[in-house]
Write a protein that holds these residues in place. Structure first.
Motif, PDB file in Angstrom:
ATOM      1  N   ILE A 151       0.843  -1.204   0.000  1.00 27.65           N
ATOM      2  CA  ILE A 151       0.000   0.000   0.000  1.00 27.65           C
ATOM      3  C   ILE A 151       0.873   1.247   0.000  1.00 27.65           C
ATOM      4  O   ILE A 151       0.636   2.193  -0.751  1.00 27.65           O
ATOM      5  CB  ILE A 151      -0.945  -0.013   1.232  1.00 27.65           C
ATOM      6  CG1 ILE A 151      -2.030  -1.081   1.044  1.00 27.65           C
ATOM      7  CG2 ILE A 151      -1.575   1.361   1.463  1.00 27.65           C
ATOM      8  CD1 ILE A 151      -2.908  -1.306   2.266  1.00 27.65           C
ATOM      9  N   TYR A 152       1.922   1.220   0.813  1.00 31.22           N
ATOM     10  CA  TYR A 152       2.794   2.379   0.973  1.00 31.22           C
ATOM     11  C   TYR A 152       3.629   2.635  -0.285  1.00 31.22           C
ATOM     12  O   TYR A 152       3.642   3.730  -0.824  1.00 31.22           O
ATOM     13  CB  TYR A 152       3.695   2.157   2.193  1.00 31.22           C
ATOM     14  CG  TYR A 152       4.618   3.294   2.477  1.00 31.22           C
ATOM     15  CD1 TYR A 152       4.130   4.505   2.971  1.00 31.22           C
ATOM     16  CD2 TYR A 152       5.986   3.186   2.245  1.00 31.22           C
ATOM     17  CE1 TYR A 152       4.983   5.568   3.223  1.00 31.22           C
ATOM     18  CE2 TYR A 152       6.844   4.239   2.490  1.00 31.22           C
ATOM     19  CZ  TYR A 152       6.337   5.439   2.978  1.00 31.22           C
ATOM     20  OH  TYR A 152       7.186   6.480   3.230  1.00 31.22           O
ATOM     21  N   THR A 153       4.291   1.587  -0.768  1.00 36.55           N
ATOM     22  CA  THR A 153       5.214   1.791  -1.899  1.00 36.55           C
ATOM     23  C   THR A 153       4.472   2.012  -3.211  1.00 36.55           C
ATOM     24  O   THR A 153       4.990   2.661  -4.108  1.00 36.55           O
ATOM     25  CB  THR A 153       6.186   0.603  -2.076  1.00 36.55           C
ATOM     26  OG1 THR A 153       5.404  -0.588  -2.210  1.00 36.55           O
ATOM     27  CG2 THR A 153       7.114   0.465  -0.891  1.00 36.55           C
ATOM     28  N   LYS A 154       3.276   1.459  -3.341  1.00 38.37           N
ATOM     29  CA  LYS A 154       2.528   1.604  -4.592  1.00 38.37           C
ATOM     30  C   LYS A 154       1.608   2.822  -4.547  1.00 38.37           C
ATOM     31  O   LYS A 154       0.846   3.060  -5.482  1.00 38.37           O
ATOM     32  CB  LYS A 154       1.707   0.341  -4.907  1.00 38.37           C
ATOM     33  CG  LYS A 154       2.516  -0.930  -5.064  1.00 38.37           C
ATOM     34  CD  LYS A 154       3.503  -0.865  -6.212  1.00 38.37           C
ATOM     35  CE  LYS A 154       2.813  -0.858  -7.561  1.00 38.37           C
ATOM     36  NZ  LYS A 154       3.794  -0.805  -8.673  1.00 38.37           N
ATOM     37  N   ASN A 155       1.682   3.565  -3.446  1.00 41.05           N
ATOM     38  CA  ASN A 155       0.855   4.771  -3.340  1.00 41.05           C
ATOM     39  C   ASN A 155      -0.617   4.502  -3.617  1.00 41.05           C
ATOM     40  O   ASN A 155      -1.263   5.251  -4.360  1.00 41.05           O
ATOM     41  CB  ASN A 155       1.366   5.810  -4.330  1.00 41.05           C
ATOM     42  CG  ASN A 155       2.068   6.928  -3.597  1.00 41.05           C
ATOM     43  OD1 ASN A 155       1.562   7.402  -2.573  1.00 41.05           O
ATOM     44  ND2 ASN A 155       3.223   7.315  -4.097  1.00 41.05           N
ATOM     45  N   ILE A 156      -1.111   3.454  -3.035  1.00 46.01           N
ATOM     46  CA  ILE A 156      -2.495   3.047  -3.297  1.00 46.01           C
ATOM     47  C   ILE A 156      -3.459   4.001  -2.575  1.00 46.01           C
ATOM     48  O   ILE A 156      -3.212   4.404  -1.438  1.00 46.01           O
ATOM     49  CB  ILE A 156      -2.678   1.569  -2.875  1.00 46.01           C
ATOM     50  CG1 ILE A 156      -1.838   0.682  -3.826  1.00 46.01           C
ATOM     51  CG2 ILE A 156      -4.144   1.149  -2.884  1.00 46.01           C
ATOM     52  CD1 ILE A 156      -1.738  -0.757  -3.419  1.00 46.01           C
TER      53      ILE A 156
END
Ligand SMILES: [Zn+2]
Length: 153
Positions: free
Chosen positions: A71-76
């Protein structure tokens, strides 16, 4: 299968299906379908709550870290993040019921517990196919990897 596998699969599907009713209708049967595959278990007839609770906590923690990292790295977006987390929780829910029945003996959960046992019937409790080792983790690893790919693409 372990909670991490169920959580990752639920999260991956939650990323693409955002309607919670649809998600539930897919993920609850999918939990039992995954449990039909050969998998080792760290929880057995001889397990006590004391020597199992840290394993459950670790299992939950690993799944949560991978999902939150995605969630954090993919900017979801927040809406899809909620769907992902909802998917993870729904996906693990049948095992929560099993633990509640196992520990607290809620009678109304007996049928659900029996059904959960029924999907595991291919390999008897205590058989070598249910032992906690790398060979028996192959399906957990494959499904987890597939879910991780779906989460990160
Ligand atoms: Zn299960």
């Amino acid at each position: 299968m372990i909670l991490t596998t169920h959580a990752l699969v639920g999260a991956a599907i939650g990323k693409y299906i955002h309607n919670p009713i649809m998600l539930t209708a897919i993920l609850i049967p999918l939990h039992y379908a995954l449990d039909v595959f050969r998998h080792g278990e760290y929880l057995g007839k001889k397990s006590t709550f004391k020597n199992t609770v840290w394993k459950i906590a670790l299992d939950l923690f690993v799944g949560a870290v991978i999902i939150l990292f995605a969630i954090y790295t993919k900017n979801i977006s927040p809406a899809i993040s909620i769907s992902i987390i909802t998917g993870a929780i729904i996906s693990m829910f049948p095992d929560l019921l099993t633990v509640l029945y196992w520990k607290l003996n809620f009678k109304f959960l007996e049928k659900i517990y029996k059904f959960h046992q029924f999907v595991h019937r291919r390999f008897a409790d205590g058989s070598k196919e249910r032992e906690w080792n790398l060979r028996n983790a192959v399906n957990d690893i494959l499904f987890s990897l597939l879910a991780i790919i779906l989460l990160f693409i």
